[in-house]
Scaffold this motif. Structure first.
Motif: not given
Length: 148
Positions: A39-45
């Protein structure tokens, strides 16, 4: 015997969230990340250059939990932290090429889960559902938290 009232929407949303989380956990485990890390990675994306505090809010975890997540993702080479040129005390977080590649590797599995969950909806109905869910999230974020 039938129930006097249909299930609450909040209950149904929670049931979907639990089912999705279980499926995500299964497909993400071979990639070496947790659902919260994903989830954190997708938010940063979607929002590169966030601070850890901003990322915590968008990922729905505490600042303390985000510290561990950021550390793990950084150690895995999936994110990088850099000093914000506009505010030297602020660190910003962005995906590395490795983080971008990992999300690409996960995309088919995540797309499959979404298709299984919402495949019965037309494209227009999916768009409407997405709008409703975003509206509900914003309404809850904007409403004062009260305890009676």
């Amino acid at each position: 015997m039938t129930a006097a009232h249909p299930p609450r929407i909040l209950y149904l949303v929670k049931q979907v969230e639990l089912a999705v989380r279980g499926r995500l956990d299964t497909v993400l485990r071979p990639h070496g990340i947790t659902v919260t890390q994903y989830t954190a990675l997708t938010v940063l994306e979607q929002h590169p250059g966030m601070s850890a505090a901003q990322l915590a809010r968008h990922t729905f975890v505490s600042a303390q939990a985000m510290d561990g997540i950021v550390r793990a993702l950084g150690d895995a080479g999936l994110i990088e932290r850099t000093r914000d040129p506009g505010n030297r005390r602020r660190m910003t977080i962005s995906l590395t090429p490795g983080g971008t590649a990992l999300l690409a590797d996960c995309r088919d599995d995540v797309d499959r889960i979404e298709a299984e969950a919402f495949g019965g909806l037309s494209g227009a109905d999916r768009d409407t559902l997405s709008e409703w869910l975003q509206d509900a999230r914003r309404a809850l974020e904007d409403a004062p938290r009260t305890v009676d």
